[in-house]
Design a protein around this motif. Sequence first.
Motif, PDB file in Angstrom:
ATOM      1  N   GLN A 188      10.673  -1.707 -14.862  1.00 21.88           N
ATOM      2  CA  GLN A 188      10.430  -0.823 -13.724  1.00 21.88           C
ATOM      3  C   GLN A 188      11.634   0.078 -13.521  1.00 21.88           C
ATOM      4  OE1 GLN A 188       7.860  -0.456 -11.709  1.00 21.88           O
ATOM      5  NE2 GLN A 188       6.712  -2.377 -11.541  1.00 21.88           N
ATOM      6  N   ALA A 191       3.250  10.297  -2.759  1.00 18.17           N
ATOM      7  CA  ALA A 191       2.883   8.899  -3.005  1.00 18.17           C
ATOM      8  C   ALA A 191       1.394   8.776  -3.284  1.00 18.17           C
ATOM      9  CB  ALA A 191       3.259   8.033  -1.815  1.00 18.17           C
ATOM     10  N   LEU A 222      11.163   3.245  -4.560  1.00 16.80           N
ATOM     11  CA  LEU A 222       9.995   3.689  -5.314  1.00 16.80           C
ATOM     12  C   LEU A 222      10.061   3.048  -6.694  1.00 16.80           C
ATOM     13  CD1 LEU A 222       8.741   7.337  -5.570  1.00 16.80           C
ATOM     14  CD2 LEU A 222       8.893   5.894  -7.597  1.00 16.80           C
ATOM     15  N   ARG A 223       8.928   2.412  -7.088  1.00 19.51           N
ATOM     16  CA  ARG A 223       8.886   1.786  -8.415  1.00 19.51           C
ATOM     17  C   ARG A 223       7.952   2.575  -9.307  1.00 19.51           C
ATOM     18  NH1 ARG A 223       7.938  -3.792  -5.743  1.00 19.51           N
ATOM     19  NH2 ARG A 223       5.797  -3.021  -5.742  1.00 19.51           N
ATOM     20  N   VAL A 224       8.417   2.870 -10.492  1.00 15.37           N
ATOM     21  CA  VAL A 224       7.521   3.516 -11.449  1.00 15.37           C
ATOM     22  C   VAL A 224       7.880   3.032 -12.858  1.00 15.37           C
ATOM     23  CG1 VAL A 224       8.995   5.577 -11.568  1.00 15.37           C
ATOM     24  CG2 VAL A 224       6.591   5.742 -12.225  1.00 15.37           C
ATOM     25  N   ASN A 252       4.056  14.974  -9.692  1.00 14.37           N
ATOM     26  CA  ASN A 252       5.398  14.540  -9.272  1.00 14.37           C
ATOM     27  C   ASN A 252       6.397  14.873 -10.369  1.00 14.37           C
ATOM     28  OD1 ASN A 252       4.791  13.534  -6.770  1.00 14.37           O
ATOM     29  ND2 ASN A 252       4.281  11.482  -7.563  1.00 14.37           N
ATOM     30  N   CYS A 282       3.085   5.229  -8.779  1.00 13.83           N
ATOM     31  CA  CYS A 282       4.225   4.645  -8.051  1.00 13.83           C
ATOM     32  C   CYS A 282       3.795   3.693  -6.943  1.00 13.83           C
ATOM     33  CB  CYS A 282       5.174   5.723  -7.530  1.00 13.83           C
ATOM     34  SG  CYS A 282       4.384   7.167  -6.875  1.00 13.83           S
ATOM     35  N   THR A 283       4.606   2.673  -6.780  1.00 13.12           N
ATOM     36  CA  THR A 283       4.443   1.735  -5.667  1.00 13.12           C
ATOM     37  C   THR A 283       5.744   1.711  -4.902  1.00 13.12           C
ATOM     38  OG1 THR A 283       5.097  -0.056  -7.123  1.00 13.12           O
ATOM     39  CG2 THR A 283       2.746   0.271  -6.811  1.00 13.12           C
TER      40      THR A 283
END
Lengths: 367, 262, 263
Positions: free
Chosen positions: A237, A261, A275-277, A290, A345-346
Amino acid sequence: MAFLELHEVVKSFGRNTVVRGLSLNVDKGEFVSLLGGSGCGKTTTLRMIAGFETPTDGSILVGGKDVSRVPPNRRNLGMVFQNYALFPNMSVRRNIGFGLRIAGKHGAEVERRVDEMLELIHMEEFAQRYPHQLSGGQQQRVALARAIAIQPQALLLDEPLSALDAKIRVRLRDDIRAIQQKLGITTIYVTHDQEEALSISDRVAVMREGLIEQIGAPFEIYNRPATPYVAAFIGTQNLLGATVIDPAAGIVSVEGQSLEAGHPLDAKVGEELRLRVRPEALSLGRSGPNRLGGRVASQKLLGSIVRLVVRVGDTEVFMDGFNDPLLKLPAVGEAVTLSFSPEACTFAEPGAEPIAAAALEDEEETP
Amino acid sequence: MLVPASSILVGSFQDSAGKFTFLNFAHLFAPNILDSYSITIQVSATTALLGGVLGFLIAYAITLGGLPKPLRSFMSTFSGVASNFAGVPLAFAFIATLGRMGLLTVLLRTVFGINLYDQGFNLYSFWGLSLTYTYFQIPLMVLIIEPALDGMKKEWREASENLGASPLQYWLRVGIPVLLPSLLAAFILLFGNAFGAYATAYSLTGGFINLVPILIGAQIRGNVLHDQSLGYALAFGMVIVMAVSIVVYTWLQRLSSRWVKQ
Amino acid sequence: MKKRSRKAFSWLWFMIGILYFFIPLLSSFLFSLRGKKGVLSFVAYQHVFADPQFLKTFSFSLEMAIFTVIVGLALIVPTAIWVHLRVPKAKPILDVFALLPFVIPPVILAFGLIRSYSRPPLALVQTPALLVAGYVIVAFPYIYRSVDAGLRAMDLRGLTEAAQSLGSGWLSTIFRVILPNLRTALLSAVFLTFAIVIGELTLAVLLAWPAFGPYMALVGRNLAYEPAALAILSFALTWGSIAIIQAVSRGTPGGRSNLGGTH
């Protein structure tokens, strides 16, 4: 009702509690992996199902019958061990036939069943060999055949591939899955290797400190981690510090660059989030809505994957793309734009994942 | 460097006058010599069996039996000591225990009213000697068999249970067969150990029982050879018994190491 | 599987073993205290120590042990190192040699020694050198096994190559690199040899030397309580040697390798 049920199972060794009230339901014919780091209680859980450990509390049901106090030799569950555990004094044929002979089956019946098993694992010509004359992969095949020869109610595998070479590991894991599906046998598979768990299971249970963090189909586990731990544990991540700009519209700012988001955020304006991606969700260029600008810090070739490390402000962001002989990679120092979709993204509370992105590398090659 | 050792070994094989002759071996078949071989073999086999079984059970207790760790290191150290505790002092210790005035003899007589010596027991007889030998045979067995028991994988037992076998079935079908070469090898080593024992027998019975080593010893007391050819024949017979033991021993060792390593 | 019953079973046999080992020791000890009529005393021990023969034979055996250790180490250590480094193929041969003293009991050894060395040019029978030679052979397996275990525990080839690449010659490699690393193995060989040689009876009796073993046997024939005292002393001596070996080799690889003794 599920075929195999664990209800609030607890296991303590002295003052040390290894499994803390774990519950799990497995359907008939299902393949469930218990995935976790060392000391998470996955092996202890399996050994309780097999009967080698007695639960301190809670119950284990197989086919609706409580077996928590039934000795292992009357549970009729096939087990495969990490170090194969073939009987060194017996040939392959006798190893596979062991359980049947113990059960008092007739010689001819045993032979027929052993032949079936040998065919299933493609080792007919090795029937008369002894374990020490076989490679690790072959030994583990025999161990598998021995476990299923008795037609067990369920198959239990304790890190069966971790002692093998990478190549053999992949092949044997596919074989295990194929045999499991062919026989429709309920299977519990313990592993610390996430790639293994994700690739062969119907469902994966990620374990941590004696409990299941999340259980679900591999896609769900990988793409929608339910807890920060799972998100950090599975795959790689990127973690980016994000400031909320417009919660209703789902707009945040990362390193001064505005991102969507894709959904409203449950946060106040100005709040700091993570932000996780995933690296593979990023791509070079301006294709997605994005966009993040940065400079290439380094390139790494990971076999079929090429990883670009891009410096965005103070953060290093990984971007993974497929390797390709025709690929033209940007040079180190060159300015690039990374883009990704809002769905990729989460978000998490800051501090929920104190681990830096670089530390979240796959642990594929853990011995 | 090893020339002295080997020359002696070879020399003891050769015939008396430096020429090859079968005459010596004719002596071997004299009734009293045969008797002494037979009793030596009996004592050796008995004590190897007795010490082997007891030593195995003790080794099992300290390796797989789930006893606390310190007990294991204590027993191992002790076995190292006790297997070296032999010869004269051991004989004394048994005289003090089972001799006519020995602690156990007196205890049994006064407390339980059993008079060992009236029952036909005599420390200086076959069984007395065997019991004494067993004292160093047990710890030797513990030392020899400990590594083999350590090599027994926990998973073998678990796998066999998992396949429906009872503990007894496990031992009969897996445990004992896997250990068999080591057990036989250990038995042979114990046998040889007792077969060559001189000091204990000498100081315990003073030559009362005609063991082969005592007989050979009698030919050379006082650094003079009394009856060379008889001594040779005896020694030769002994070497043959021991050599056969050692050949079988190394063969079994190879077999067992092949099984245990994976 | 009932773990509890397995444990009870283990305890049972452990206790039986302890009893078998300790009853004779306890008996000897109690016996040794009965030197004076009616009371328990250490009179027997006093007698033992007061006997000039005790000191004489004991120091003779001690001397023999020292010679055995010196000769044994001087012969075996270089051989073992050389075989390990240069002719690993010869190792199985050496291993078989290490078993030979088990095959050839001391009785036969004595026989062979007298036979080989009683005529010129090697009339050694009248000198203690023959006894030492016998002891070296008896002690050979123990010394060899200790040294072999010690050599196997360290990366001998790597160490010597490293030392030589740093400019060290053969002698300084052996004395500065190999021997210091063999220290514990050598110490355990030394103590084991002492324990064996000091109580040794067979060779001493057959070659007619006034050593400690024959002295003990003699005392055993003629006296009642002193032998028990000697047995206890001898046991303490063996125990002491082994305890030192264990203490020295604790934590270092390739330590324990003691098997049996001379009976």
